[in-house]
Design a protein around this motif. Structure first.
Motif, PDB file in Angstrom:
ATOM      1  N   ILE A 157     -55.654  50.782 -33.173  1.00 16.91           N
ATOM      2  CA  ILE A 157     -55.926  49.346 -33.289  1.00 16.91           C
ATOM      3  C   ILE A 157     -57.420  49.094 -33.463  1.00 16.91           C
ATOM      4  N   SER A 158     -58.234  49.923 -32.802  1.00 14.23           N
ATOM      5  CA  SER A 158     -59.690  49.802 -32.952  1.00 14.23           C
ATOM      6  C   SER A 158     -60.102  50.059 -34.393  1.00 14.23           C
ATOM      7  N   LEU A 159     -59.496  51.056 -35.010  1.00 14.47           N
ATOM      8  CA  LEU A 159     -59.801  51.353 -36.414  1.00 14.47           C
ATOM      9  C   LEU A 159     -59.329  50.214 -37.331  1.00 14.47           C
ATOM     10  N   ILE A 160     -58.143  49.658 -37.015  1.00 11.55           N
ATOM     11  CA  ILE A 160     -57.631  48.536 -37.817  1.00 11.55           C
ATOM     12  C   ILE A 160     -58.586  47.351 -37.741  1.00 11.55           C
ATOM     13  N   ASP A 161     -59.086  47.065 -36.542  1.00 13.63           N
ATOM     14  CA  ASP A 161     -60.034  45.957 -36.394  1.00 13.63           C
ATOM     15  C   ASP A 161     -61.336  46.224 -37.148  1.00 13.63           C
ATOM     16  N   LYS A 162     -61.763  47.503 -37.169  1.00 14.85           N
ATOM     17  CA  LYS A 162     -62.963  47.853 -37.945  1.00 14.85           C
ATOM     18  C   LYS A 162     -62.719  47.590 -39.430  1.00 14.85           C
ATOM     19  N   GLU A 163     -61.513  47.959 -39.886  1.00 14.32           N
ATOM     20  CA  GLU A 163     -61.175  47.714 -41.287  1.00 14.32           C
ATOM     21  C   GLU A 163     -61.156  46.225 -41.577  1.00 14.32           C
ATOM     22  N   ARG A 164     -60.647  45.424 -40.636  1.00 14.56           N
ATOM     23  CA  ARG A 164     -60.636  43.973 -40.812  1.00 14.56           C
ATOM     24  C   ARG A 164     -62.047  43.407 -40.947  1.00 14.56           C
ATOM     25  N   LEU A 200     -50.386  46.006 -31.137  1.00 12.46           N
ATOM     26  CA  LEU A 200     -50.974  45.579 -32.413  1.00 12.46           C
ATOM     27  C   LEU A 200     -50.817  44.069 -32.594  1.00 12.46           C
ATOM     28  N   LEU A 201     -49.618  43.553 -32.334  1.00 15.26           N
ATOM     29  CA  LEU A 201     -49.373  42.117 -32.495  1.00 15.26           C
ATOM     30  C   LEU A 201     -50.245  41.294 -31.556  1.00 15.26           C
ATOM     31  N   LYS A 202     -50.392  41.780 -30.341  1.00 17.15           N
ATOM     32  CA  LYS A 202     -51.222  41.073 -29.355  1.00 17.15           C
ATOM     33  C   LYS A 202     -52.685  41.059 -29.797  1.00 17.15           C
ATOM     34  N   ASP A 203     -53.162  42.230 -30.242  1.00 18.01           N
ATOM     35  CA  ASP A 203     -54.553  42.328 -30.689  1.00 18.01           C
ATOM     36  C   ASP A 203     -54.780  41.481 -31.941  1.00 18.01           C
ATOM     37  N   SER A 204     -53.808  41.515 -32.868  1.00 14.22           N
ATOM     38  CA  SER A 204     -53.955  40.749 -34.110  1.00 14.22           C
ATOM     39  C   SER A 204     -54.028  39.259 -33.820  1.00 14.22           C
ATOM     40  N   ALA A 205     -53.186  38.805 -32.882  1.00 13.19           N
ATOM     41  CA  ALA A 205     -53.208  37.388 -32.513  1.00 13.19           C
ATOM     42  C   ALA A 205     -54.568  37.005 -31.948  1.00 13.19           C
ATOM     43  N   TYR A 207     -57.428  38.588 -32.414  1.00  6.54           N
ATOM     44  CA  TYR A 207     -58.460  38.754 -33.455  1.00  6.54           C
ATOM     45  C   TYR A 207     -58.499  37.526 -34.361  1.00  6.54           C
ATOM     46  N   TYR A 208     -57.324  37.120 -34.869  1.00  5.80           N
ATOM     47  CA  TYR A 208     -57.300  35.998 -35.808  1.00  5.80           C
ATOM     48  C   TYR A 208     -57.484  34.655 -35.109  1.00  5.80           C
ATOM     49  N   SER A 209     -57.175  34.603 -33.841  1.00  6.44           N
ATOM     50  CA  SER A 209     -57.448  33.384 -33.074  1.00  6.44           C
ATOM     51  C   SER A 209     -58.954  33.146 -33.002  1.00  6.44           C
ATOM     52  N   ARG A 210     -59.708  34.234 -32.766  1.00  8.68           N
ATOM     53  CA  ARG A 210     -61.173  34.118 -32.714  1.00  8.68           C
ATOM     54  C   ARG A 210     -61.728  33.710 -34.077  1.00  8.68           C
ATOM     55  N   LYS A 211     -61.226  34.364 -35.124  1.00  8.16           N
ATOM     56  CA  LYS A 211     -61.716  34.081 -36.465  1.00  8.16           C
ATOM     57  C   LYS A 211     -61.412  32.632 -36.863  1.00  8.16           C
ATOM     58  N   ALA A 212     -60.161  32.224 -36.641  1.00  9.47           N
ATOM     59  CA  ALA A 212     -59.732  30.888 -37.057  1.00  9.47           C
ATOM     60  C   ALA A 212     -60.508  29.806 -36.320  1.00  9.47           C
ATOM     61  N   SER A 213     -60.736  30.037 -35.049  1.00  5.76           N
ATOM     62  CA  SER A 213     -61.465  29.062 -34.239  1.00  5.76           C
ATOM     63  C   SER A 213     -62.867  28.837 -34.793  1.00  5.76           C
ATOM     64  N   GLU A 258     -51.513  32.088 -36.119  1.00  3.35           N
ATOM     65  CA  GLU A 258     -52.881  31.905 -35.630  1.00  3.35           C
ATOM     66  C   GLU A 258     -53.778  31.225 -36.656  1.00  3.35           C
ATOM     67  N   LEU A 259     -53.579  31.556 -37.924  1.00  4.83           N
ATOM     68  CA  LEU A 259     -54.456  31.010 -38.959  1.00  4.83           C
ATOM     69  C   LEU A 259     -54.054  29.608 -39.401  1.00  4.83           C
ATOM     70  N   TRP A 260     -52.727  29.315 -39.377  1.00  4.19           N
ATOM     71  CA  TRP A 260     -52.257  28.061 -39.952  1.00  4.19           C
ATOM     72  C   TRP A 260     -51.538  27.155 -38.962  1.00  4.19           C
ATOM     73  N   SER A 261     -50.524  27.699 -38.300  1.00  6.78           N
ATOM     74  CA  SER A 261     -49.718  26.827 -37.435  1.00  6.78           C
ATOM     75  C   SER A 261     -50.544  26.209 -36.314  1.00  6.78           C
ATOM     76  N   VAL A 262     -51.444  26.997 -35.738  1.00  2.26           N
ATOM     77  CA  VAL A 262     -52.265  26.500 -34.629  1.00  2.26           C
ATOM     78  C   VAL A 262     -53.134  25.332 -35.094  1.00  2.26           C
ATOM     79  N   TYR A 263     -53.545  25.400 -36.357  1.00  2.41           N
ATOM     80  CA  TYR A 263     -54.472  24.382 -36.867  1.00  2.41           C
ATOM     81  C   TYR A 263     -53.801  23.440 -37.864  1.00  2.41           C
ATOM     82  N   GLU A 264     -52.498  23.295 -37.716  1.00  2.52           N
ATOM     83  CA  GLU A 264     -51.731  22.464 -38.653  1.00  2.52           C
ATOM     84  C   GLU A 264     -52.301  21.060 -38.769  1.00  2.52           C
ATOM     85  N   SER A 265     -52.529  20.419 -37.630  1.00  5.38           N
ATOM     86  CA  SER A 265     -52.988  19.021 -37.674  1.00  5.38           C
ATOM     87  C   SER A 265     -54.365  18.909 -38.323  1.00  5.38           C
TER      88      SER A 265
END
Length: 744
Positions: A157-164, A200-205, A207-213, A258-265
């Motif tokens: 997962i650390s490597l995946i995040d580096k790739e991201r 992976l799903l937990k980390d991805s959520a 990761y993208y929560s931080r980015k989207a925010s 995380e990218l869309w539904s959270v910020y729908e409004s």
């Protein structure tokens, strides 16, 4: 005779020999030559040793002991060599070592399973024990995998995040590691899902929560969506390259959330750049991107369609309100109101064109957006505007395009395009029969008074309507066009008749248009007392017509007639173009200098309403051909009239219009009457084919059958059913009153 009795091998002796073969295999693995083959002789000796030790007579059958030794060989190698090599490494180095050791382990399982193959064939089958291959995998799972799974998962997962974050990583390494999670489950995905995928799903959520925010607070929505789209594309790329395919839907759903539904409004409502703002600002490229993204997210679909529908409805409603406000401010001038209605219809067509282009182009004709657009325009096109229906306004708009001298001066191609748009707009109107009747009325006036600007456009419009809505909408109108052609031929025959019968000539140029009553709108017929000159004309034509047919009755519609008469005024003579009734009234003054209201009414045999309209047009409107006493604008039964011999006009030919009657009520009344007939016909058609039918089902089938032309009122259908029962077309069931039966 020679004996061939086999020598018994004891356990220690046999296992000592086997260990030499296992040691060679370990050395090959440790030296990095795991695929080096044993020679045929070596393999045969090792296999035979196991075979002999398993086939010796008890108590020298060592099958169980060898089965245990097989497991112990793996356990010893893992404890002494594999685990120490893995424990001393971390992160990516640990992953590479794990891939190497996993590869070696699979080779070791393959060779040992072949050496011990006899156990698999007989002993394990008889005892229902786990096969050798499974035992080997289980050893690795219980001793290596269970100890390292968390570290391995974290490292991956650390490597995946580096790739991201844009770093290059060894994707093949991750693919090999994740294959271990899959294979170790031996047909089940539990290990992959629980020990890696969940993390992976937990980390991805996260990761993208931080980015989207961060992005949602800094970026305009279109820029945010560009980044979000790119993230989704990259995640799909990961799924195809090294994640197991089963992770795809779960990972994408998590990322989308995380990218869309959270910020729908925010994405819908954000000031200056949200979906609402983009619709209002017509930012088509950004809108297109937003719709492309939103349409892929299930939770966005309904809001996407609803907001679009509300937006289109709001713009349409604003047009209606603007038109009504304009009409209220111009009520005194009907001409201005008419022009404003034309402007409204043009704007409505432009609105339809604009958002139809959105749906078909920028919105990729998405089914939900197409449905939302259709519903918005259906609601809009079935509203009234200042007391007029869109059906009526659309017919008037067509009339303005197709008649001579209209304000809409369009070229042939533009006219065709505009008529095509009218037909499209008509598809949203429920009461197409109402449009048809208004259109037919206006078509009749264009045809009868030679007001059509172009016959080809008239036929083209009828063809468009026929193609879109079948002949049901246009059959009478087509009959009108044909009728007029026949009427012209009839007039030619009449002129030949007059030339061949000089004594029959009335002395007045006479043109008569004979129409088939069933095709044309119904016109009020009244017994006008014609002047002698006109009586002779009627008589002459009737005699001519009887030479052609004796089976048809002529009914004269004086309200549609026009007369050209010469007014001999003192300043100069002027040609007056008037209606038949106006001409009849003016000719009365050839023999009388002064006539009262009641005298004119009696001599012409007209009603009060008709006399008021007639005398107003001749004395109190634009042209004062008659002088009225008293000199007021309104007409009263006590008024007296004289010929205005001093009248002067700017032109030598003047058309004196008769105030138009409000035909709207009559059209609506005619449509209501025709609907009753249509409902009756539909009910009889349905019952004739079905014989017996439930009352409610009959109503529903009737609604469905009549739907393409108008939206029938349920109460009206039930009323027509009762009427048909009273006229013995239908009867109720004796045992079940809701059951209807057709009476032939």
């Amino acid at each position: 005779m020679l004996g061939n009795e086999r020598k018994t091998i004891d356990l220690e002796q046999g296992w000592e020999f086997m260990q030499k073969g296992i040691l060679k295999l370990k050395n090959l693995l440790d030296e990095g030559h795991p695929e080096t083959e044993f020679s045929s002789e070596e393999f045969f000796m090792l296999y035979t040793t196991i075979y002999n030790m398993c086939t010796q007579k008890p108590p020298h059958d060592y099958s169980q002991q060898l089965y245990d030794k097989y497991r112990e060989a793996f356990e010893e190698y893992i404890m002494s060599t594999v685990l120490p090599s893995l424990r001393e490494k971390h992160d990516e180095f640990m992953l590479r070592e794990l891939v190497k050791r996993w590869g070696n382990h699979k080779v070791m399982v393959r060779w040992l399973s072949r050496f011990f193959y006899y156990l698999d064939r007989y002993f394990i089958v008889r005892r229902s024990l786990p096969p050798l291959n499974e035992v080997g995998l289980t050893c690795f799972r219980e001793m290596v995998y269970q100890e390292l799974k968390v570290k391995v998962s974290d490292a991956v997962i650390s490597l995946i995040d580096k790739e991201r974050e844009g770093e290059q990583i060894d994707r093949a390494l991750l693919k090999n590691i994740l294959d271990i999670f899959v294979v170790i489950g031996m047909g089940q995905m539990d290990y992959y899902e629980n020990d890696f995928e969940a993390a992976l799903l937990k980390d991805s959520a996260a990761y993208y929560s931080r980015k989207a925010s961060s992005w949602i607070s800094e970026d305009f929505c279109p820029d945010y969506l560009l980044k979000a789209e790119e993230c989704l594309k990259q995640e799909k790329d990961r799924i195809s390259h090294y994640l197991h395919s089963s992770s795809g839907p779960k990972l994408l759903k998590k990322v989308q959330h995380e990218l869309w539904s959270v910020y729908e409004s925010q994405l819908f409502e954000k000031e200056h750049s949200g979906y609402h703002a983009l619709l209002t600002g017509d930012k088509v490229e950004n809108l297109s991107r937003m719709v492309r993204v939103f349409s892929k997210v299930e939770t966005f679909l309904d809001p996407l369609a609803n907001v679009f529908k509300q937006h289109v409805t709001a713009e349409g409603t604003a047009l209606v309100k603007q038109a009504e406000d304009e009409a209220d401010s111009r009520k005194a001038n009907k001409k201005d109101v008419g022009l404003q209605q034309q402007v409204f219809m043009r704007k409505l067509i432009e609105l339809h064109d604009k958002y139809m282009a959105y749906v078909n182009g920028h919105f990729q004709n998405h089914i939900l957006l197409h449905k939302a657009f259709k519903e918005a325009f259906e609601a809009l096109c079935n509203k009234g505007v200042s007391g007029s229906s869109i059906a009526e306004l659309l017919a008037t708009f067509c009339d303005n395009i197709l008649k001579k001298g209209s304000s809409e001066k369009l070229g042939d191609e533009t006219t065709e395009e505009m008529l095509e748009k009218v037909v499209k707009l008509l598809s949203y109107i429920s009461d197409k029969d109402l449009f048809s009747e208004f259109y037919r009325k206006k078509l009749a006036r264009r045809l009868l008074f030679d007001k059509s600007a172009n016959d080809d456009h008239e036929r083209s419009m009828l063809m468009k309507l026929k193609q879109q809505y079948s002949g049901q909408l246009t059959s009478k109108m087509e009959g009108m066009v044909t009728d007029l052609t026949l009427a012209k031929e009839n007039q030619t025959s009449f002129e030949e008749y007059l030339s061949n019968n000089p004594n029959a000539n009335p002395g007045i140029e006479l043109t008569v248009t004979v129409l088939t009553a069933g095709f044309w709108p119904s016109y009020r017929s009244f017994d006008l007392n014609l002047p002698a000159e006109m009586v002779k004309c009627v008589k002459v034509f009737r005699e001519f017509y009887q030479t052609k047919t004796k089976h048809r009755k002529l009914t004269w519609i004086y309200s549609l007639g026009t007369c050209n008469i010469i007014g001999n005024f003192e300043p100069r003579s002027t040609e007056l173009i008037v209606t038949t009734s106006q001409a009849s009234a003016l000719l009365l003054f050839n023999s009388s200098d002064r006539l009262s209201y009641s005298e004119i009414m009696t001599q012409l045999n007209l009603t009060d309403d008709d006399v008021v309209r007639l005398l107003h047009s001749l004395s109190s409107a634009k042209y004062q051909i008659l002088n009225k006493e008293p000199n007021t604008k309104s007409i009263a039964p006590t008024d007296h009239f004289e010929f205005n011999s001093k009248f002067t006009g700017k032109m030598q030919r003047i058309r004196i219009p008769l105030p138009p009657m409000d035909e709207k009520k009559k059209v609506i009344g005619d449509v209501d009457r025709d609907r009753r007939y249509a409902i009756d016909a539909s009910i009889v058609r349905i019952m004739k084919s079905r014989k017996v039918l439930d009352h409610q089902q009959l109503v529903m089938e009737c609604v469905k059958q009549l739907g393409p032309m108008f939206k029938p009122d349920l109460k009206a259908i039930k009323k027509r059913i009762e009427d048909l029962i009273s006229r013995d077309y239908l009867e109720r069931g004796k045992d079940n009153p809701n059951l209807l039966r057709y009476l032939a």
